[in-house]
Design an enzyme around this catalytic site. Structure first.
Site, PDB file in Angstrom:
ATOM      1  N   GLY A  16      38.429  45.234 -47.331  1.00 38.01           N
ATOM      2  CA  GLY A  16      38.591  44.555 -46.052  1.00 38.01           C
ATOM      3  C   GLY A  16      37.276  43.968 -45.571  1.00 38.01           C
ATOM      4  CG  ASN A 113      39.364  50.455 -57.807  1.00 36.78           C
ATOM      5  OD1 ASN A 113      39.180  49.828 -58.823  1.00 36.78           O
ATOM      6  ND2 ASN A 113      39.422  49.885 -56.605  1.00 36.78           N
ATOM      7  N   GLY A 114      40.560  52.336 -60.578  1.00 39.48           N
ATOM      8  CA  GLY A 114      41.141  52.023 -61.877  1.00 39.48           C
ATOM      9  C   GLY A 114      41.476  50.561 -62.066  1.00 39.48           C
ATOM     10  CD  GLU A 353      47.593  55.110 -61.720  1.00 34.48           C
ATOM     11  OE1 GLU A 353      47.700  54.505 -60.637  1.00 34.48           O
ATOM     12  OE2 GLU A 353      46.517  55.488 -62.191  1.00 34.48           O
ATOM     13  CG  HIS A 438      46.271  55.079 -53.689  1.00 37.27           C
ATOM     14  ND1 HIS A 438      47.430  54.970 -54.434  1.00 37.27           N
ATOM     15  CD2 HIS A 438      45.266  54.707 -54.502  1.00 37.27           C
ATOM     16  CE1 HIS A 438      47.121  54.554 -55.660  1.00 37.27           C
ATOM     17  NE2 HIS A 438      45.821  54.399 -55.730  1.00 37.27           N
ATOM     18  CG  ASN A 476      48.072  51.199 -58.170  1.00 37.21           C
ATOM     19  OD1 ASN A 476      49.167  50.808 -58.559  1.00 37.21           O
ATOM     20  ND2 ASN A 476      47.463  52.211 -58.689  1.00 37.21           N
TER      21      ASN A 476
HETATM   22  P1  FDA Z   1      36.775  51.222 -49.077  1.00 39.43           P
HETATM   23  O1  FDA Z   1      36.950  52.681 -49.074  1.00 39.43           O
HETATM   24  O2  FDA Z   1      36.907  50.475 -50.356  1.00 39.43           O
HETATM   25  O3  FDA Z   1      35.326  50.873 -48.507  1.00 39.43           O
HETATM   26  C1  FDA Z   1      34.771  51.490 -47.389  1.00 39.43           C
HETATM   27  C2  FDA Z   1      33.257  51.393 -47.496  1.00 39.43           C
HETATM   28  O4  FDA Z   1      32.675  51.736 -46.247  1.00 39.43           O
HETATM   29  C3  FDA Z   1      32.649  52.327 -48.528  1.00 39.43           C
HETATM   30  O5  FDA Z   1      31.731  51.609 -49.337  1.00 39.43           O
HETATM   31  C4  FDA Z   1      31.948  53.384 -47.685  1.00 39.43           C
HETATM   32  O6  FDA Z   1      30.785  53.924 -48.298  1.00 39.43           O
HETATM   33  C5  FDA Z   1      31.583  52.612 -46.436  1.00 39.43           C
HETATM   34  N1  FDA Z   1      31.483  53.435 -45.227  1.00 39.43           N
HETATM   35  C6  FDA Z   1      32.349  54.371 -44.794  1.00 39.43           C
HETATM   36  N2  FDA Z   1      31.963  54.885 -43.612  1.00 39.43           N
HETATM   37  C7  FDA Z   1      30.814  54.243 -43.286  1.00 39.43           C
HETATM   38  C8  FDA Z   1      29.924  54.330 -42.192  1.00 39.43           C
HETATM   39  N3  FDA Z   1      30.155  55.168 -41.164  1.00 39.43           N
HETATM   40  N4  FDA Z   1      28.815  53.546 -42.181  1.00 39.43           N
HETATM   41  C9  FDA Z   1      28.567  52.675 -43.215  1.00 39.43           C
HETATM   42  N5  FDA Z   1      29.386  52.558 -44.279  1.00 39.43           N
HETATM   43  C10 FDA Z   1      30.496  53.319 -44.311  1.00 39.43           C
HETATM   44  N6  FDA Z   1      43.552  51.067 -55.634  1.00 39.43           N
HETATM   45  C11 FDA Z   1      44.190  50.101 -56.348  1.00 39.43           C
HETATM   46  O7  FDA Z   1      44.751  49.188 -55.762  1.00 39.43           O
HETATM   47  N7  FDA Z   1      44.196  50.165 -57.711  1.00 39.43           N
HETATM   48  C12 FDA Z   1      43.593  51.177 -58.401  1.00 39.43           C
HETATM   49  O8  FDA Z   1      43.595  51.187 -59.639  1.00 39.43           O
HETATM   50  C13 FDA Z   1      42.951  52.208 -57.656  1.00 39.43           C
HETATM   51  N8  FDA Z   1      42.385  53.283 -58.279  1.00 39.43           N
HETATM   52  C14 FDA Z   1      41.605  54.177 -57.559  1.00 39.43           C
HETATM   53  C15 FDA Z   1      40.885  55.163 -58.215  1.00 39.43           C
HETATM   54  C16 FDA Z   1      40.013  55.987 -57.497  1.00 39.43           C
HETATM   55  C17 FDA Z   1      39.253  57.063 -58.210  1.00 39.43           C
HETATM   56  C18 FDA Z   1      39.876  55.801 -56.101  1.00 39.43           C
HETATM   57  C19 FDA Z   1      38.939  56.659 -55.300  1.00 39.43           C
HETATM   58  C20 FDA Z   1      40.600  54.829 -55.453  1.00 39.43           C
HETATM   59  C21 FDA Z   1      41.468  54.007 -56.162  1.00 39.43           C
HETATM   60  N9  FDA Z   1      42.181  52.997 -55.536  1.00 39.43           N
HETATM   61  C22 FDA Z   1      42.897  52.083 -56.268  1.00 39.43           C
HETATM   62  C23 FDA Z   1      42.167  52.850 -54.067  1.00 39.43           C
HETATM   63  C24 FDA Z   1      41.281  51.703 -53.573  1.00 39.43           C
HETATM   64  O9  FDA Z   1      40.014  51.755 -54.177  1.00 39.43           O
HETATM   65  C25 FDA Z   1      41.179  51.811 -52.045  1.00 39.43           C
HETATM   66  O10 FDA Z   1      42.481  51.687 -51.520  1.00 39.43           O
HETATM   67  C26 FDA Z   1      40.297  50.729 -51.446  1.00 39.43           C
HETATM   68  O11 FDA Z   1      38.989  50.795 -51.965  1.00 39.43           O
HETATM   69  C27 FDA Z   1      40.253  50.834 -49.930  1.00 39.43           C
HETATM   70  O12 FDA Z   1      39.616  49.685 -49.434  1.00 39.43           O
HETATM   71  P2  FDA Z   1      39.022  49.652 -47.963  1.00 39.43           P
HETATM   72  O13 FDA Z   1      38.570  48.250 -47.691  1.00 39.43           O
HETATM   73  O14 FDA Z   1      39.993  50.247 -47.026  1.00 39.43           O
HETATM   74  O15 FDA Z   1      37.749  50.623 -47.959  1.00 39.43           O
END
Ligand code: FDA
Length: 497
Positions: A16, A113-114, A353, A438, A476
C-alpha cells in the site's frame, strides 16, 4: 521545506505504501517514506544479501535470539537455531493463540513472501468489499496492479518436466484423483530466471532454498518495481531504521510524528519529530492498526472512533502436510516459490497452495497452506503497560478453517491411501492455524475509514494497506492490497491534494 517537515509522509514501504508513494511522487509532491526495517541492497561478507532457509543467520529474523520457522520440526527434531539479535528481514509477532509473520525492510512483505500474485474471484471480492465498484477494480485497478508488479506465468511445458516442481505435480495427481481441480498460480518471481536456475546458467535462489528470509535473485520485490519507480520520480525519499511510534495533530492541522531511530541491534539511538500535512499509513494490518489505536487511547488523536482495531482476520490460513508413499517422492530440489493451487473455493471454500518444503533432501512430504472462508473476526485493544496493541483471537475462532481444509484433504487422503503428517509443528497436531502469513483488517474500508481509506475524523490522514481489508480475500492478498491502494490514491489525488 523546513527540516523535520515533509508535505507528505508515508509510513512503511510495503504494498500500500509503495503504490501511494509512486503516485504522490508522479504528481510532483515531495514525499518522505519512513521504514523501521533496513534497506536490503548490500551483500554481507559471504557475498549475499539474504541468507537461505537451511542456513539461517542474523539476517533471517527481526530482533530474535532464535529462528522461528513455520515448520517447527521434521520427525519432531527441532529445525530452529540460535541466531544473533539483529534487524533481520522476517518478524513473527506473538499474541496469545495467534502469531503473525511480517516482512521488515524496504519492500515490507514483498521481501519475504512467496511471490504468489493472485487476483481474487470477482464474486468473493464483491462479498467482502461490497462498497467498492467491482467494474472499476476488474477493469482498471487489478490490471494496473498486475502490470506494475510484473506478474508473470509459468510455462506449462516446463512445469511438466522440471525437477523443481515434482512436489507440485505429485500433489496435483493426488488432488485430481480425488476430483479436485488445480490451477497455476501467477507470480512476481521471474519464471524465466527460474528456468535458467534449473539449467545451471545463473545463481540459484528459488531453487536454492531461498524463501521467507529473502531472495537474492529472481524475485520482483517492491524495491525492484513500485519503489524503484517512486524513487525515479525524484520526489520520493526513503529513510530506514525509522520506527514511527506516535501521531498527533497540531493546531494548524498538520501532523507531528514521533520517530525512533533504531540501531541494527534494536537499540533506540534517538527520537525525532517529523511534521507533515498529508499522512499515509502503510505500516500493514498490524503496524497501522497499532499506530491509530495508540493515538486514540493515549489521547493524541482522541476523535478516532470505535471501529479502529476491528474486523481483523488471518485470511483463514491453515498449514498442514500429508505423508506420501515411498513410491511418490517429492524431490530434493523444490522451488521455494509455489506455482500451483488446489482450487476448491466454489464448493468447499478452500484454496490450498501447494507449498514447498525446500529441505534439500527427500522428505516424502506434501505441504499445503490453505486459505479458507472463515467468518470469525478478531479485534485489537491498546495495552498501556506495554504501549502496544493486543490481538484478541482464540484458537476456537480458527476452527472453521481446519474443518474446511479437513473436509477436502480427508477425501484426498482417503482416495490416495495416505495420512496427515503429525511431526511438523512441534507437537502432534496435524493442522497448524496458530500463525498467519496474511494479516488483514483492523482499519476496515468503509468502517474505520471512508470508502477510499480516508480516516473520517481527521482530514488528510489516510490508510493505504492490508488493514483496509476485512480479514479475508480468499486468495493470497498482495494483489488485492496493491489494486485497492491504486484505486484509493487516484481518488485522493484528484479530490484532496
Ligand atoms: P507490509 O506488511 O508489506 O508492509 C508494512 C511495512 O511497514 C513493513 O516494511 C514494516 O517494517 C513497516 N512498518 C510497520 N510498522 C512501522 C512503523 N511503526 N514505523 C515504520 N515502519 C513500519 N501474499 C501474497 O499475496 N502472496 C504470497 O505468496 C505471500 N506469501 C507470504 C509469505 C510470507 C512468509 C509472509 C510473511 C507473507 C506472505 N504474503 C503473501 C502476505 C503479503 O506479503 C502481505 O499481505 C503484504 O506484504 C501486506 O502488505 P501491506 O502493504 O499491508 O504491508
Amino acid at each position: 521545506s523546513a527540516p523535520g517537515f515533509s508535505p507528505a509522509v508515508v509510513i512503511g514501504t510495503g504494498y500500500g505504501a509503495a503504490v501511494t508513494a509512486l503516485r504522490l511522487g508522479e504528481a510532483g509532491i515531495p514525499t518522505l517514506m519512513l521504514e523501521m526495517g533496513q534497506l536490503w541492497d548490500t551483500p554481507a561478507a559471504d557475498g549475499r544479501i539474504f541468507c537461505d532457509m537451511l542456513n539461517p543467520d542474523a539476517r533471517s529474523m527481526w530482533l530474535k535470539d532464535r529462528t522461528e520457522m513455520p515448520l517447527a520440526s521434521f520427525l519432531w527434531f527441532g529445525i530452529n537455531r540460535d541466531i544473533e539479535r539483529y534487524t533481520g528481514v522476517l518478524d513473527r509477532v506473538h499474541y496469545g493463540d495467534m502469531s503473525v509473520y511480517l516482512g521488515r525492510g524496504v519492500g515490507g512483505g514483498s521481501l519475504v513472501n512467496g511471490a504468489m500474485a493472485v487476483t481474487p474471484s470477482r464474486s468473493y471480492f464483491e462479498e467482502i468489499l461490497p462498497g467498492v465498484d467491482a467494474d472499476e477494480m476488474y477493469g482498471t485497478y487489478f490490471p494496473r496492479a498486475n502490470a506494475e508488479l510484473g506478474v508473470n506465468h509459468i510455462r506449462p511445458e516446463w512445469f511438466e518436466t522440471c525437477q523443481a516442481y515434482k512436489y507440485a505435480r505429485v500433489s496435483r495427481k493426488h488432488a485430481e484423483k480425488a476430483g479436485f481441480a488445480t490451477t497455476f498460480v501467477p507470480s512476481v518471481y521471474d519464471f524465466g530466471y527460474m528456468e535458467r536456475e534449473e539449467a545451471g546458467e545463473v545463481p540459484r535462489s528459488a531453487l536454492g532454498s531461498e524463501v521467507i528470509f529473502g531472495n537474492n535473485h529472481g524475485k520482483r520485490s517492491l524495491d525492484k518495481s513500485y519503489l524503484a519507480a517512486a524513487l525515479g520520480t525524484g520526489n520520493v525519499t526513503i529513510r530506514t531504521l525509522r520506527e514511527v511510534r506516535g501521531i498527533s495533530r497540531r493546531s494548524d492541522g498538520t501532523y507531528a510524528l514521533t520517530v525512533r531511530r533504531l540501531g541494527t541491534d534494536g537499540s533506540v539511538l534517538g527520537t525525532t519529530e517529523i511534521g507533515t500535512r498529508y499522512l499515509f499509513l502503510g505500516a500493514g494490518s498490524i503496524g497501522s492498526t497499532e499506530l491509530l489505536l495508540r493515538a486514540r487511547d493515549t489521547g493524541t488523536l482522541p476523535l478516532l472512533g470505535e471501529e479502529v482495531g476491528r474486523g481483523w482476520g488471518p485470511n483463514g490460513n491453515v498449514m498442514f502436510g500429508r505423508a506420501n508413499h515411498m513410491w511418490d517422492p517429492t524431490g530434493s530440489t523444490q522451488s521455494g516459490m509455489p506455482a500451483l493451487g488446489i482450487d476448491a473455493w466454489a464448493d468447499q471454500s478452500v484454496f490450498a497452495e501447494v507449498a514447498p518444503a525446500p529441505a534439500g533432501t527427500e522428505t516424502w512430504l506434501s505441504l499445503y497452506l490453505a486459505i479458507t472462508r472463515n467468518p470469525e473476526r478478531g479485534h485489537f485493544t491498546y495495552d498501556a503497560a506495554s504501549d502496544s496493541a493486543r490481538l484478541h483471537w482464540t484458537a476456537e475462532q480458527g476452527k472453521p478453517s481446519i474443518d474446511a481444509a479437513k473436509a477436502v484433504f480427508d477425501e484426498i487422503n482417503r482416495v490416495n491411501g495416505t495420512i496427515y503428517r503429525y511431526d511438523l509443528f512441534g507437537d502432534t497436531r496435524a493442522f497448524e492455524n496458530r500463525f498467519t502469513y496474511h494479516p488483514l483488517g483492523g482499519l476496515v474500508l468503509g468502517a474505520a475509514t471512508d470508502g477510499y481509506g480516508r480516516v473520517r475524523e481527521y482530514p488528510n490522514l489516510y490508510v493505504t494497506d492490508g488493514s483496509l481489508i476485512p480479514g479475508s480475500t480468499g486468495v493470497n492478498p498482495f494483489v488485492t492490497i496493491t489494486a485497492l491502494a491504486e484505486r484509493n490514491i487516484e481518488r485522493i489525488l484528484a479530490e484532496d491534494l
